[in-house]
Design a protein around this motif. Structure first.
Motif, PDB file in Angstrom:
ATOM      1  N   GLU A 148      32.230 -74.970-105.059  1.00 48.42           N
ATOM      2  CA  GLU A 148      32.656 -75.803-103.925  1.00 48.42           C
ATOM      3  C   GLU A 148      31.508 -76.723-103.543  1.00 48.42           C
ATOM      4  O   GLU A 148      31.704 -77.626-102.441  1.00 48.42           O
ATOM      5  CB  GLU A 148      33.382 -74.884-102.891  1.00 48.42           C
ATOM      6  N   GLY A 152      29.889 -74.602-100.102  1.00 54.29           N
ATOM      7  CA  GLY A 152      29.968 -73.078-100.824  1.00 54.29           C
ATOM      8  C   GLY A 152      28.930 -72.543-100.833  1.00 54.29           C
ATOM      9  O   GLY A 152      28.773 -71.149-100.595  1.00 54.29           O
ATOM     10  N   ASP A 254      42.590 -71.013-104.132  1.00 52.99           N
ATOM     11  CA  ASP A 254      42.252 -72.315-103.791  1.00 52.99           C
ATOM     12  C   ASP A 254      41.060 -72.123-102.627  1.00 52.99           C
ATOM     13  O   ASP A 254      40.668 -71.111-102.161  1.00 52.99           O
ATOM     14  CB  ASP A 254      43.343 -72.881-102.723  1.00 52.99           C
ATOM     15  N   LYS A 255      40.422 -73.504-102.178  1.00 54.29           N
ATOM     16  CA  LYS A 255      39.254 -73.388-101.368  1.00 54.29           C
ATOM     17  C   LYS A 255      39.428 -72.689 -99.947  1.00 54.29           C
ATOM     18  O   LYS A 255      38.613 -71.844 -99.363  1.00 54.29           O
ATOM     19  CB  LYS A 255      38.696 -74.752-101.041  1.00 54.29           C
ATOM     20  N   PHE A 259      37.394 -69.584 -98.621  1.00 48.51           N
ATOM     21  CA  PHE A 259      36.266 -69.762 -97.533  1.00 48.51           C
ATOM     22  C   PHE A 259      36.861 -68.907 -96.173  1.00 48.51           C
ATOM     23  O   PHE A 259      35.982 -68.330 -95.786  1.00 48.51           O
ATOM     24  CB  PHE A 259      36.247 -71.204 -96.816  1.00 48.51           C
TER      25      PHE A 259
END
Length: 273
Positions: A148, A152, A254-255, A259
């Motif tokens: 990311e 990230g 997915d991000k 996160f």
């Protein structure tokens, strides 16, 4: 400035070519005194035939569904409580990142501290094997976060710092109270060495069995030997498939899920192909 874990890896990639330099020094790690790790149960022992069929299914996202009771949402407050928390920097980027990193690390620990993972892969649960599993799953998470970009990598640094604090506690509980800093430096070298070995084995130009060999040396082999024990081959191959599959599953996650820590490694309590 780049976070320490990412900067260190960059240095290793630039200055070192031989993966063998980073094989887990098992003999030194095994000297950790009287490790207080509960033994894994053999009640759910898996046959070699079943092991050979595992982790061959199509990878999918590890994100938890919205209705999952395992999800952990960012707390929301209103009124005076919101005002005072804001004044105390509860909503700052750093505070939010630390909360997210804690959840991510809890997902890692949840997977590696369960006896079932040692049962499935036919390993004795010791400090060395527990540490090896911890490093593998940390690598999987950091690798995904790094994809990311800068955001990230920064979050990965917080995860890495939480890991270091937890590892120090684990080493201390294992009976190492003297020269603790020396042991932590030694384990830090092992951590980075393992990551270099695994990353190198995942490069497009890597040979098909490079990851298998890296896993044998750094996870299964008690003496760091490069010669694979034939009796351990089914478990090594199964763990290699597991690692490749988890890596792909995380890339499909997915991000937001990554996160926030709202993902779960593949459960091994009821292993399926």
């Amino acid at each position: 400035m780049m976070p320490r874990w990412s900067r260190t890896l960059g240095y290793l990639y630039r200055h070192n070519k031989s993966v063998d330099l980073y094989v887990l020094p098992c003999r030194r790690i095994s000297r950790v005194a009287a490790v207080e790790v509960p033994p894994a149960s053999n009640a759910s022992a898996i046959s070699e035939e079943s092991l050979n069929k595992m982790f061959r299914s199509k990878p999918s996202s590890l994100a938890l569904p919205p209705e999952s009771p395992l999800r952990i949402e960012e707390p929301t407050y209103e009124g005076l409580r919101h005002f005072f928390l804001k004044m105390m920097l509860f909503y700052s980027k750093q505070s939010k990142s630390i909360r997210q990193a804690n959840v991510i690390y809890r997902r890692v620990v949840s997977q590696v501290d369960k006896p079932v993972i040692y049962d499935v892969f036919k390993m004795e649960k010791t400090f060395r094997t527990n540490f090896s599993m911890l490093v593998v799953h940390m690598w999987l998470c950091l690798r995904r976060l790094k994809a990311e970009g800068k955001e990230g990598i920064e979050l990965g640094q917080y995860v890495y710092e939480i890991y270091n604090h937890d590892l120090e506690t684990r080493v201390s509980k294992a009976g190492v109270n003297l020269l603790l800093s020396k042991w932590m430096r030694e384990l830090e070298k092992v951590f980075y060495g393992n990551i270099v070995a695994f990353d190198t084995a995942m490069l497009p130009e890597a040979k098909q069995d490079d990851l298998q060999n890296a896993i044998w040396k750094n996870v299964f082999a008690e003496d760091g030997s490069s010669k694979l024990d034939v009796s351990a081959l089914p478990a090594v191959l199964a763990f290699t498939r597991y690692v490749r599959r988890e890596c792909t599953c995380l890339s499909l996650t997915d991000k937001e899920a990554m996160f926030s820590g709202n993902f779960l490694f593949t459960p091994l309590d009821n292993p399926k192909p």
